[in-house]
Enzyme design. Structure first.
Site, PDB file in Angstrom:
ATOM      1  N   GLY A   1      -9.617  38.974  44.943  1.00 50.94           N
ATOM      2  CA  GLY A   1     -10.405  39.918  44.048  1.00 50.94           C
ATOM      3  C   GLY A   1     -10.587  41.072  44.887  1.00 50.94           C
ATOM      4  N   VAL A   2     -11.824  41.938  44.197  1.00 52.45           N
ATOM      5  CA  VAL A   2     -11.697  43.447  43.957  1.00 52.45           C
ATOM      6  C   VAL A   2     -13.241  43.329  45.050  1.00 52.45           C
ATOM      7  CG1 VAL A   2     -11.619  45.410  43.149  1.00 52.45           C
ATOM      8  CG2 VAL A   2     -10.412  43.978  42.760  1.00 52.45           C
ATOM      9  N   GLY A   3     -13.698  44.253  46.206  1.00 51.18           N
ATOM     10  CA  GLY A   3     -15.055  43.577  46.755  1.00 51.18           C
ATOM     11  C   GLY A   3     -15.353  43.923  48.034  1.00 51.18           C
ATOM     12  N   ASN A   4     -16.001  43.919  48.189  1.00 49.90           N
ATOM     13  CA  ASN A   4     -16.728  44.058  50.209  1.00 49.90           C
ATOM     14  C   ASN A   4     -16.787  42.541  50.383  1.00 49.90           C
ATOM     15  OD1 ASN A   4     -18.641  43.559  48.603  1.00 49.90           O
ATOM     16  ND2 ASN A   4     -20.289  43.559  49.998  1.00 49.90           N
ATOM     17  N   ILE A   5     -16.744  41.597  49.364  1.00 50.96           N
ATOM     18  CA  ILE A   5     -16.419  39.830  50.247  1.00 50.96           C
ATOM     19  C   ILE A   5     -14.806  39.937  50.269  1.00 50.96           C
ATOM     20  CG2 ILE A   5     -16.833  37.948  49.658  1.00 50.96           C
ATOM     21  CD1 ILE A   5     -19.603  38.756  48.445  1.00 50.96           C
TER      22      ILE A   5
ATOM     23  N   GLU B   1      -3.410  40.732  42.590  1.00 52.11           N
ATOM     24  CA  GLU B   1      -3.502  42.206  41.799  1.00 52.11           C
ATOM     25  C   GLU B   1      -3.628  43.439  42.462  1.00 52.11           C
ATOM     26  OE1 GLU B   1      -5.896  40.740  38.428  1.00 52.11           O
ATOM     27  OE2 GLU B   1      -7.582  40.316  40.133  1.00 52.11           O
TER      28      GLU B   1
ATOM     29  N   ASN C   1     -18.608  42.175  34.572  1.00 53.24           N
ATOM     30  CA  ASN C   1     -17.945  43.321  34.277  1.00 53.24           C
ATOM     31  C   ASN C   1     -16.410  42.360  33.331  1.00 53.24           C
ATOM     32  OD1 ASN C   1     -18.742  44.802  36.057  1.00 53.24           O
ATOM     33  ND2 ASN C   1     -17.188  43.141  38.203  1.00 53.24           N
TER      34      ASN C   1
END
Length: 498
Positions: free
Chosen positions: A257-261, A283, A373
């Site tokens: 997925g998207v993000g810093n993690i 994606e 989101n």
């Protein structure tokens, strides 16, 4: 035939009140940046005259501020799907200013084709090349572009001179047939290509607006101690799975997925010498993927969008010859296709807002009411992955919120689909475990130590049944947060069953 070149203001005038408008892109990547702002200005002008002006918005996923932000602030949205990350949009939809329909990203293109949402009147697309034959080459994302271009009466192309036309060849444009004529997608390896490197459109309905705009991508938050520990826990878990021969020695494709993690997890995988080079079928391709491709940790990446910081994007453009045979961008109904996720054996990595002790995950709604989101593509991959992994810090708001709770306030992914939970404290393996053992595993391996006594107290309240869920007390954590400002102040003695 010769292409029709018009101004952004003229293009906005082609959009009428109550139209349904489809936009290219997936996240801020590949989104048009000029015409939507002009549509917002037009809406404000019409509102000032006392006239209605609102449009329905269909996108691949979230967008840049030029779409969601500008149109929200202009109060120009009647309907929005399937996913957003814009602060103004989030606040407006949580005030119920317009309808927002959260949807699995893989489903949107086909449901538009099925006619579930009405007609698409206008498609607005960012491209790096458009020919007189009607060949449109997208920029850094695809999303639902092929479907909306084919179905719309008008296709407005923002031809962005900032994006090199030699991007052509990066995309694999393939649109599914609709039932009952649908066949299997002939992708059997991550690097397979099955379509065209452009979107084919009837040139008679194309209007071109020339632009020169940088991307709207900002950087991600830096890796901190918590996210670094989550990343290390995931990498070490994968090594143990390989040693147990539950993951093959050549590894399996990764979705993140998207993000810093997610970036932290990929970085930890890259720095672990026991994890071999691997492929990505996802994606969103982020900064960490580009860095790891350059270092040789990732051999090939398939995605729907190149969602990177502007700095990394310019590096990518400058080294296109290196990346072109190592990366492909596809429509979202291909990048997120459930059948391909199962066929390719994808390991799914996604983040959670909260997880309950029985293995259910909330990805979308804070306290069960406020949309964050949206579900995005997490459901596409979770249900159909080889191994579904959810990542979460154990707490939020300096410890006032436990991300491990007795019961999630909104359920996006249920116990049947969630296999692994990872926090900075450890890894909970839920495979083959009943509710009691799942609860004990999650509490001991993932919950913050300060919350473990409370979670055990809840589990041992004497409820009979397959799942010992106490309907009187299951939201006691959330009640305490609302009443006192901290879940640590939960008092289960207040919740006595009648």
């Amino acid at each position: 035939m010769a292409l029709q070149f018009i101004s952004a203001e003229e293009a906005a005038a082609l959009v009428q009140h109550d139209d349904n408008v489809g936009f290219s892109g997936f996240t801020h990547a590949g989104c048009p940046k000029v015409v939507p702002v002009e549509i917002a200005k037009r809406a404000e002008a019409e509102h000032a005259k006392g006239n209605p002006f609102k449009i329905g918005i269909f996108t691949g996923a979230s967008t840049g501020d030029s779409i969601d932000g500008a149109l929200t602030r202009a109060k120009a949205i009647k309907f929005r799907t399937p996913y957003q990350t814009n602060k103004d949009t989030r606040e407006a939809l949580n005030r119920s200013e317009f309808d927002f329909f959260d949807l699995h990203l893989s489903q949107l293109a086909q449901e538009i084709r099925y006619g579930f949402f009405g007609k698409i009147n206008v498609a607005i697309i960012e491209a790096c090349q458009v020919t007189e034959k009607g060949e449109i080459v997208p920029t850094t994302a695809v999303g639902i572009t092929p479907t909306i271009c084919r179905l719309a009466d008008i296709v407005i192309v923002e031809l962005n001179k900032k994006v090199p036309s030699k991007l052509r060849g990066l995309h694999d444009i393939y649109e599914l047939q609709d039932p009952p004529k649908r066949r299997e997608i002939p992708i059997y390896e991550v690097q397979n290509r099955v379509g065209l490197d452009y979107v084919k459109v009837d040139p008679k309905k194309i209007f071109v607006v020339e632009t020169e705009r940088d991307g709207e991508g900002g950087g991600f938050a830096p890796v901190d101690e918590v996210t670094a520990r989550i990343g290390e826990n995931v990498a070490n878990f994968f090594v143990s799975e390989m040693n147990a021969k539950r993951i093959p020695p050549h590894f399996l494709p990764i979705q993140s997925g998207v993000g810093n993690i997610a970036n932290a997890v990929l970085a930890a995988m890259g720095s672990n010498p026991e994890i071999p080079r691997f492929e990505v079928y996802t994606e969103v391709i982020q900064d960490a993927v580009i860095d790891m491709m350059q270092k040789g940790n990732i051999s090939f990446a398939s995605g729907c969008s190149l969602t990177v910081s502007n700095e990394v994007l310019h590096q990518f453009y400058n080294d296109l010859d290196f990346f072109k045979n190592k990366l492909v961008l596809r429509p979202s109904e291909i990048s997120n296709n459930p059948g391909l996720a199962r066929r390719l054996g994808i390991i799914a990595l996604n983040t959670a807002i909260e997880v309950d002790i029985f293995g259910n995950v909330n990805s979308t709604h804070v306290n069960g009411t406020k949309m964050m989101n949206g579900i995005g593509g997490s459901g596409d991959f979770t249900r159909n992955s080889y191994l579904s992994v959810f990542l979460t810090p154990s707490t939020a708001k300096n410890g006032a919120i436990s991300c491990i709770v007795p019961k999630v306030t909104h359920e996006d992914h249920n116990e049947h689909s969630v296999k692994i939970i990872v926090s900075e404290y450890g890894v909970a393996d839920l495979r083959g475990k009943g509710p009691w053992k799942r609860a004990e595993e999650i509490i001991e391996k993932c919950a913050h130590p300060d919350y473990r006594p409370l979670l055990h107290e809840y589990l041992n309240r004497g409820v009979k049944g397959h799942i010992p869920q106490d309907l009187y007390a299951c939201f006691a954590f959330h009640h305490a947060l609302r009443e006192t400002g901290s879940m640590l102040n939960t008092d289960f003695s207040k919740y006595q069953r009648g």
